[in-house]
Design a protein around this motif. Sequence first.
Motif, mmCIF file in Angstrom:
data_model
loop_
_atom_site.group_PDB
_atom_site.id
_atom_site.type_symbol
_atom_site.label_atom_id
_atom_site.label_comp_id
_atom_site.label_asym_id
_atom_site.label_seq_id
_atom_site.Cartn_x
_atom_site.Cartn_y
_atom_site.Cartn_z
ATOM 1 N N ARG A 117 0.832 -1.211 0.000
ATOM 2 C CA ARG A 117 0.000 0.000 0.000
ATOM 3 C C ARG A 117 0.864 1.257 0.000
ATOM 4 O O ARG A 117 0.578 2.216 -0.714
ATOM 5 N N VAL A 118 1.925 1.249 0.805
ATOM 6 C CA VAL A 118 2.828 2.403 0.832
ATOM 7 C C VAL A 118 3.511 2.570 -0.516
ATOM 8 O O VAL A 118 3.574 3.671 -1.070
ATOM 9 N N LEU A 119 4.032 1.471 -1.064
ATOM 10 C CA LEU A 119 4.711 1.537 -2.359
ATOM 11 C C LEU A 119 3.742 1.970 -3.457
ATOM 12 O O LEU A 119 4.103 2.752 -4.340
ATOM 13 N N ALA A 120 2.493 1.497 -3.409
ATOM 14 C CA ALA A 120 1.498 1.902 -4.408
ATOM 15 C C ALA A 120 1.266 3.407 -4.356
ATOM 16 O O ALA A 120 1.191 4.068 -5.406
ATOM 17 N N ALA A 121 1.167 3.958 -3.160
ATOM 18 C CA ALA A 121 0.971 5.411 -3.031
ATOM 19 C C ALA A 121 2.154 6.161 -3.627
ATOM 20 O O ALA A 121 1.974 7.198 -4.278
ATOM 21 N N VAL A 122 3.341 5.643 -3.427
ATOM 22 C CA VAL A 122 4.543 6.291 -3.966
ATOM 23 C C VAL A 122 4.571 6.167 -5.489
ATOM 24 O O VAL A 122 4.865 7.133 -6.195
ATOM 25 N N LEU A 123 4.263 4.979 -6.012
ATOM 26 C CA LEU A 123 4.331 4.757 -7.464
ATOM 27 C C LEU A 123 3.261 5.541 -8.223
ATOM 28 O O LEU A 123 3.439 5.832 -9.409
ATOM 29 N N ARG A 124 2.184 5.884 -7.570
ATOM 30 C CA ARG A 124 1.150 6.674 -8.241
ATOM 31 C C ARG A 124 1.581 8.125 -8.422
ATOM 32 O O ARG A 124 0.945 8.873 -9.154
ATOM 33 N N ARG A 125 2.652 8.505 -7.741
ATOM 34 C CA ARG A 125 3.221 9.846 -7.869
ATOM 35 C C ARG A 125 4.710 9.696 -8.182
ATOM 36 O O ARG A 125 5.551 9.888 -7.305
ATOM 37 N N PRO A 126 5.056 9.330 -9.423
ATOM 38 C CA PRO A 126 6.439 8.966 -9.740
ATOM 39 C C PRO A 126 7.463 10.083 -9.530
ATOM 40 O O PRO A 126 8.591 9.804 -9.144
ATOM 41 N N VAL A 127 7.077 11.331 -9.754
ATOM 42 C CA VAL A 127 8.040 12.411 -9.540
ATOM 43 C C VAL A 127 8.359 12.510 -8.055
ATOM 44 O O VAL A 127 9.521 12.597 -7.655
ATOM 45 N N ARG A 128 7.329 12.464 -7.233
ATOM 46 C CA ARG A 128 7.542 12.490 -5.791
ATOM 47 C C ARG A 128 8.353 11.274 -5.365
ATOM 48 O O ARG A 128 9.243 11.372 -4.530
ATOM 49 N N PHE A 129 8.046 10.113 -5.952
ATOM 50 C CA PHE A 129 8.797 8.894 -5.647
ATOM 51 C C PHE A 129 10.274 9.068 -5.981
ATOM 52 O O PHE A 129 11.140 8.730 -5.182
ATOM 53 N N ALA A 130 10.552 9.617 -7.152
ATOM 54 C CA ALA A 130 11.949 9.801 -7.556
ATOM 55 C C ALA A 130 12.663 10.734 -6.590
ATOM 56 O O ALA A 130 13.802 10.472 -6.188
ATOM 57 N N LEU A 131 11.994 11.805 -6.187
ATOM 58 C CA LEU A 131 12.603 12.755 -5.254
ATOM 59 C C LEU A 131 12.830 12.122 -3.882
ATOM 60 O O LEU A 131 13.882 12.308 -3.268
ATOM 61 N N VAL A 132 11.847 11.362 -3.402
ATOM 62 C CA VAL A 132 11.986 10.691 -2.104
ATOM 63 C C VAL A 132 13.088 9.641 -2.178
ATOM 64 O O VAL A 132 13.949 9.566 -1.291
ATOM 65 N N ALA A 133 13.086 8.831 -3.236
ATOM 66 C CA ALA A 133 14.118 7.799 -3.380
ATOM 67 C C ALA A 133 15.502 8.422 -3.477
ATOM 68 O O ALA A 133 16.457 7.936 -2.857
ATOM 69 N N LEU A 134 15.616 9.490 -4.225
ATOM 70 C CA LEU A 134 16.894 10.184 -4.356
ATOM 71 C C LEU A 134 17.336 10.764 -3.011
ATOM 72 O O LEU A 134 18.504 10.644 -2.629
ATOM 73 N N ALA A 135 16.408 11.361 -2.282
ATOM 74 C CA ALA A 135 16.742 11.945 -0.980
ATOM 75 C C ALA A 135 17.161 10.871 0.022
ATOM 76 O O ALA A 135 18.160 11.032 0.734
ATOM 77 N N VAL A 136 16.425 9.768 0.070
ATOM 78 C CA VAL A 136 16.776 8.681 1.003
ATOM 79 C C VAL A 136 18.121 8.087 0.625
ATOM 80 O O VAL A 136 18.980 7.848 1.488
ATOM 81 N N THR A 137 18.332 7.854 -0.666
ATOM 82 C CA THR A 137 19.607 7.300 -1.119
ATOM 83 C C THR A 137 20.749 8.256 -0.796
ATOM 84 O O THR A 137 21.811 7.832 -0.328
ATOM 85 N N ALA A 138 20.541 9.544 -1.027
ATOM 86 C CA ALA A 138 21.575 10.527 -0.719
ATOM 87 C C ALA A 138 21.872 10.563 0.780
ATOM 88 O O ALA A 138 23.039 10.678 1.185
ATOM 89 N N LEU A 139 20.841 10.441 1.606
ATOM 90 C CA LEU A 139 21.042 10.433 3.056
ATOM 91 C C LEU A 139 21.858 9.214 3.483
ATOM 92 O O LEU A 139 22.827 9.342 4.239
ATOM 93 N N VAL A 140 21.487 8.044 2.983
ATOM 94 C CA VAL A 140 22.241 6.824 3.309
ATOM 95 C C VAL A 140 23.675 6.963 2.807
ATOM 96 O O VAL A 140 24.632 6.607 3.511
ATOM 97 N N PHE A 141 23.827 7.488 1.616
ATOM 98 C CA PHE A 141 25.155 7.692 1.043
ATOM 99 C C PHE A 141 25.985 8.627 1.916
ATOM 100 O O PHE A 141 27.151 8.379 2.197
ATOM 101 N N ARG A 142 25.364 9.698 2.382
ATOM 102 C CA ARG A 142 26.067 10.664 3.236
ATOM 103 C C ARG A 142 26.501 10.000 4.544
ATOM 104 O O ARG A 142 27.614 10.225 5.018
ATOM 105 N N VAL A 143 25.639 9.196 5.120
ATOM 106 C CA VAL A 143 25.989 8.475 6.352
ATOM 107 C C VAL A 143 27.151 7.522 6.088
ATOM 108 O O VAL A 143 28.088 7.438 6.881
ATOM 109 N N MET A 144 27.114 6.840 4.949
ATOM 110 C CA MET A 144 28.206 5.921 4.616
ATOM 111 C C MET A 144 29.521 6.676 4.427
ATOM 112 O O MET A 144 30.575 6.184 4.830
ATOM 113 N N LEU A 145 29.486 7.857 3.829
ATOM 114 C CA LEU A 145 30.700 8.662 3.692
ATOM 115 C C LEU A 145 31.214 9.104 5.059
ATOM 116 O O LEU A 145 32.416 9.134 5.301
ATOM 117 N N TRP A 146 30.304 9.431 5.948
ATOM 118 C CA TRP A 146 30.680 9.843 7.299
ATOM 119 C C TRP A 146 31.329 8.688 8.055
ATOM 120 O O TRP A 146 32.317 8.874 8.738
#
Length: 153
Positions: A117-146
Motif C-alpha cells: 500500500r505504501v509503495l502503491a501510493a509512492v508509485l502513483r506519484r512517480p516524480v515524488r517517488f523519484a525525489l523521495v528515493a533520491l533523498a533517502v539514497t543521498a542520506l544513506v550515502f552521506r551516512v556511509m561517507l561519514w
Amino acid sequence: MRPLGPGRLHRLLADAEAVTWALLLIGMALKYLTSTTDLGVTIAGPIHGFVFLLYCVSTVVVGIDQRWRAGTIVLGLASAIPPFATIPFERWVRRRGLAGPQWRLRGAGGERTLVERVLAAVLRRPVRFALVALAVTALVFRVMLWVGPPGGA
C-alpha cells in the motif's frame, strides 16, 4: 520516450552499477597497481557507491511490485556486491519475465500488505517517488561517507 517501467528501471540501474564497477576497478588499478594516481578511486568510488545504493533500492521496489520471492530480492541485492554480477542477474530476471513493462501497484486495488500500500501510493506519484528515493539514497550515502570506507582505508 518509453515509460520507465519496472523492467526498464531495473535494467538501466543494473547496467549503470556494472559500468561504475568498471570505473572503480580502473581507478583501483591506477592507484594500487601502477601507483599513478588515486584520482580514479576518488571520483569513481562515490559514484559507484551512489549507483550501488540506487540499484539496491530499485531491486527492492521492483521485487515488491512484481511479487518476487524474498530469495529473489536477496539474490538481486547480493548481485551488486561482486563486480558485474548485476548484468547476469538482470538477464535472468528478464528471461523469466519477472520484471514487466508496467508497475503492478500503480493501478488501483493491487495492494495486499502495508508495504504494498505504501509503495502503491509512492508509485502513483512517480516524480515524488523519484525525489523521495533520491533523498533517502543521498542520506544513506552521506551516512556511509561519514562512517568511512570499508576496512578503514
